[in-house]
Motif scaffolding. Structure first.
Motif, PDB file in Angstrom:
ATOM      1  N   VAL A 114       0.993  -1.076  -0.286  1.00 49.60           N
ATOM      2  CA  VAL A 114       0.139  -0.214  -0.308  1.00 49.60           C
ATOM      3  C   VAL A 114       1.075   1.322   0.210  1.00 49.60           C
ATOM      4  CG1 VAL A 114       0.276  -0.250   2.376  1.00 49.60           C
ATOM      5  CG2 VAL A 114      -1.889   0.560   1.015  1.00 49.60           C
ATOM      6  N   GLN A 115       0.558   2.552  -0.478  1.00 50.06           N
ATOM      7  CA  GLN A 115       1.059   3.377  -0.754  1.00 50.06           C
ATOM      8  C   GLN A 115       1.160   4.094   0.470  1.00 50.06           C
ATOM      9  OE1 GLN A 115      -0.053   6.191  -3.836  1.00 50.06           O
ATOM     10  NE2 GLN A 115       1.515   4.910  -4.824  1.00 50.06           N
ATOM     11  N   ALA A 116       2.255   5.263   1.118  1.00 46.77           N
ATOM     12  CA  ALA A 116       1.826   5.685   2.439  1.00 46.77           C
ATOM     13  C   ALA A 116       0.374   6.951   2.271  1.00 46.77           C
ATOM     14  CB  ALA A 116       3.170   6.756   2.462  1.00 46.77           C
ATOM     15  N   GLY A 117       0.113   6.743   3.555  1.00 45.31           N
ATOM     16  CA  GLY A 117      -1.097   7.430   3.844  1.00 45.31           C
ATOM     17  C   GLY A 117      -2.732   6.375   3.623  1.00 45.31           C
ATOM     18  N   GLY A 118      -2.068   5.428   2.578  1.00 47.98           N
ATOM     19  CA  GLY A 118      -3.016   4.124   2.291  1.00 47.98           C
ATOM     20  C   GLY A 118      -3.529   3.488   4.331  1.00 47.98           C
ATOM     21  N   SER A 119      -4.891   2.624   3.466  1.00 44.83           N
ATOM     22  CA  SER A 119      -4.807   1.963   4.808  1.00 44.83           C
ATOM     23  C   SER A 119      -5.424   0.681   4.378  1.00 44.83           C
ATOM     24  CB  SER A 119      -6.779   2.101   4.968  1.00 44.83           C
ATOM     25  OG  SER A 119      -6.968   3.831   5.219  1.00 44.83           O
ATOM     26  N   LEU A 120      -4.878  -0.391   5.488  1.00 44.62           N
ATOM     27  CA  LEU A 120      -5.505  -1.677   5.375  1.00 44.62           C
ATOM     28  C   LEU A 120      -5.492  -2.167   6.424  1.00 44.62           C
ATOM     29  CD1 LEU A 120      -1.757  -3.175   4.297  1.00 44.62           C
ATOM     30  CD2 LEU A 120      -4.133  -3.505   2.631  1.00 44.62           C
ATOM     31  N   ARG A 121      -6.712  -3.669   6.552  1.00 44.68           N
ATOM     32  CA  ARG A 121      -7.313  -4.606   7.455  1.00 44.68           C
ATOM     33  C   ARG A 121      -6.692  -5.694   7.651  1.00 44.68           C
ATOM     34  NH1 ARG A 121     -13.444  -6.330   8.283  1.00 44.68           N
ATOM     35  NH2 ARG A 121     -14.070  -5.985  10.598  1.00 44.68           N
ATOM     36  N   LEU A 122      -5.741  -6.155   8.401  1.00 44.04           N
ATOM     37  CA  LEU A 122      -5.924  -7.369   8.931  1.00 44.04           C
ATOM     38  C   LEU A 122      -6.908  -7.957   9.474  1.00 44.04           C
ATOM     39  CD1 LEU A 122      -1.997  -7.084  10.210  1.00 44.04           C
ATOM     40  CD2 LEU A 122      -2.957  -6.672   7.600  1.00 44.04           C
ATOM     41  N   SER A 123      -6.780  -9.027   8.983  1.00 48.24           N
ATOM     42  CA  SER A 123      -7.489 -10.490  10.426  1.00 48.24           C
ATOM     43  C   SER A 123      -7.109 -11.602  10.516  1.00 48.24           C
ATOM     44  CB  SER A 123      -8.405 -10.778   9.440  1.00 48.24           C
ATOM     45  OG  SER A 123      -9.809  -9.812   8.742  1.00 48.24           O
ATOM     46  N   CYS A 124      -7.326 -11.529  11.726  1.00 46.54           N
ATOM     47  CA  CYS A 124      -6.916 -13.197  12.234  1.00 46.54           C
ATOM     48  C   CYS A 124      -7.714 -14.207  12.795  1.00 46.54           C
ATOM     49  CB  CYS A 124      -5.517 -12.400  13.566  1.00 46.54           C
ATOM     50  SG  CYS A 124      -4.763 -14.110  14.689  1.00 46.54           S
ATOM     51  N   ALA A 125      -8.183 -15.353  12.181  1.00 35.56           N
ATOM     52  CA  ALA A 125      -9.242 -15.877  12.917  1.00 35.56           C
ATOM     53  C   ALA A 125      -8.495 -17.066  13.617  1.00 35.56           C
ATOM     54  CB  ALA A 125      -9.218 -16.930  11.243  1.00 35.56           C
ATOM     55  N   ALA A 126      -8.438 -17.472  14.055  1.00 37.84           N
ATOM     56  CA  ALA A 126      -8.922 -18.203  15.473  1.00 37.84           C
ATOM     57  C   ALA A 126      -9.986 -19.922  15.596  1.00 37.84           C
ATOM     58  CB  ALA A 126      -8.480 -17.769  16.520  1.00 37.84           C
ATOM     59  N   SER A 127      -8.591 -20.894  15.496  1.00 32.71           N
ATOM     60  CA  SER A 127      -9.788 -22.138  16.048  1.00 32.71           C
ATOM     61  C   SER A 127      -8.685 -22.973  16.986  1.00 32.71           C
ATOM     62  CB  SER A 127     -10.104 -23.026  15.032  1.00 32.71           C
ATOM     63  OG  SER A 127      -8.167 -23.484  14.181  1.00 32.71           O
ATOM     64  N   GLY A 128     -10.176 -24.209  17.601  1.00 27.85           N
ATOM     65  CA  GLY A 128      -9.671 -25.309  18.881  1.00 27.85           C
ATOM     66  C   GLY A 128      -8.494 -24.826  19.880  1.00 27.85           C
ATOM     67  N   GLY A 129     -10.159 -23.573  19.720  1.00 26.20           N
ATOM     68  CA  GLY A 129      -9.367 -22.730  21.931  1.00 26.20           C
ATOM     69  C   GLY A 129     -10.698 -22.494  21.708  1.00 26.20           C
ATOM     70  N   THR A 130     -10.839 -21.822  23.025  1.00 20.48           N
ATOM     71  CA  THR A 130     -12.270 -20.976  23.974  1.00 20.48           C
ATOM     72  C   THR A 130     -12.069 -19.301  23.454  1.00 20.48           C
ATOM     73  OG1 THR A 130     -12.981 -22.232  25.193  1.00 20.48           O
ATOM     74  CG2 THR A 130     -13.658 -20.152  25.292  1.00 20.48           C
ATOM     75  N   PHE A 131     -11.713 -18.631  21.756  1.00 20.96           N
ATOM     76  CA  PHE A 131     -11.503 -17.592  21.621  1.00 20.96           C
ATOM     77  C   PHE A 131     -12.026 -16.594  22.890  1.00 20.96           C
ATOM     78  CE2 PHE A 131     -10.092 -14.513  19.175  1.00 20.96           C
ATOM     79  CZ  PHE A 131     -10.517 -13.752  19.056  1.00 20.96           C
ATOM     80  N   SER A 132     -12.900 -16.090  23.628  1.00 25.59           N
ATOM     81  CA  SER A 132     -13.475 -15.177  24.080  1.00 25.59           C
ATOM     82  C   SER A 132     -12.047 -15.160  25.316  1.00 25.59           C
ATOM     83  CB  SER A 132     -14.248 -15.622  24.167  1.00 25.59           C
ATOM     84  OG  SER A 132     -14.896 -16.219  25.098  1.00 25.59           O
ATOM     85  N   SER A 133     -11.735 -15.990  25.453  1.00 29.14           N
ATOM     86  CA  SER A 133     -11.019 -16.766  27.297  1.00 29.14           C
ATOM     87  C   SER A 133      -9.627 -16.001  26.690  1.00 29.14           C
ATOM     88  CB  SER A 133     -11.261 -18.299  27.633  1.00 29.14           C
ATOM     89  OG  SER A 133     -10.302 -18.563  26.565  1.00 29.14           O
ATOM     90  N   TYR A 134      -9.105 -15.605  25.166  1.00 26.37           N
ATOM     91  CA  TYR A 134      -7.760 -15.235  25.850  1.00 26.37           C
ATOM     92  C   TYR A 134      -8.007 -13.672  24.870  1.00 26.37           C
ATOM     93  CZ  TYR A 134      -5.831 -19.603  24.759  1.00 26.37           C
ATOM     94  OH  TYR A 134      -6.416 -21.082  25.481  1.00 26.37           O
ATOM     95  N   THR A 135      -6.740 -13.031  25.664  1.00 26.81           N
ATOM     96  CA  THR A 135      -6.728 -11.933  25.588  1.00 26.81           C
ATOM     97  C   THR A 135      -6.202 -12.083  24.284  1.00 26.81           C
ATOM     98  OG1 THR A 135      -6.125 -10.672  27.679  1.00 26.81           O
ATOM     99  CG2 THR A 135      -5.050  -9.697  26.016  1.00 26.81           C
ATOM    100  N   MET A 136      -5.890 -11.021  23.063  1.00 22.97           N
ATOM    101  CA  MET A 136      -5.448 -11.038  21.868  1.00 22.97           C
ATOM    102  C   MET A 136      -4.744  -9.841  21.557  1.00 22.97           C
ATOM    103  SD  MET A 136      -6.680 -13.612  21.096  1.00 22.97           S
ATOM    104  CE  MET A 136      -5.882 -14.248  18.859  1.00 22.97           C
ATOM    105  N   GLY A 137      -3.279 -10.215  20.769  1.00 22.19           N
ATOM    106  CA  GLY A 137      -2.401  -8.961  20.192  1.00 22.19           C
ATOM    107  C   GLY A 137      -2.063  -8.762  19.627  1.00 22.19           C
TER     108      GLY A 137
END
Length: 127
Positions: free
Chosen positions: A12-35
């Motif tokens: 992406v060019q400077a000044g632009g935007s991106l959205r990263l995603s991170c899909a989780a599986s295999g655990g209780t997602f809502s019990s983890y702090t994510m970073g």
């Protein structure tokens, strides 16, 4: 065992935007702090942002505060990183990570306190 898969990186060019995603599986997602962390060539992996179990508390590195937004959707087992006003110095491999440590523990800024990591996604910002 939690598996994490990032997506959404790119060029992406400077000044632009991106959205990263991170899909989780295999655990209780809502019990983890994510970073999100990032690592540029010949540098150590650094903290970018973190979010509490419910999403009600967020934390940012000073270098991205006001430009990046972390969020999560526990129904979809996914955490996001919206990156706006990107700069060339944001160029890095971005990793999502999960930790059992509570968001208020003070440990969320340290990569060695995270239990699970994704494979990373490359973000390149051109000037």
């Amino acid at each position: 065992q939690v598996q994490l898969v990032e997506s959404g990186g790119g060029l992406v060019q400077a000044g632009g935007s991106l959205r990263l995603s991170c899909a989780a599986s295999g655990g209780t997602f809502s019990s983890y702090t994510m970073g999100w962390f990032r690592q540029a060539p010949v540098t150590s992996r650094e903290f970018v942002a973190a979010i509490s179990w419910s999403g009600g508390n967020t934390y940012y590195a000073d270098s991205v505060k006001g430009r990046f937004t972390i969020s999560r959707d526990n129904a979809k087992n996914t955490v996001y990183l919206q990156m706006n006003s990107l700069k060339p110095e944001d160029t890095a491999v971005y990793y999502c990570a999960a930790t059992r440590h509570a968001y208020y523990s003070g440990y969320i800024y340290y990569r060695d306190k995270y239990d699970y990591w994704g494979q990373g996604t490359q973000v390149t910002v051109s000037s």
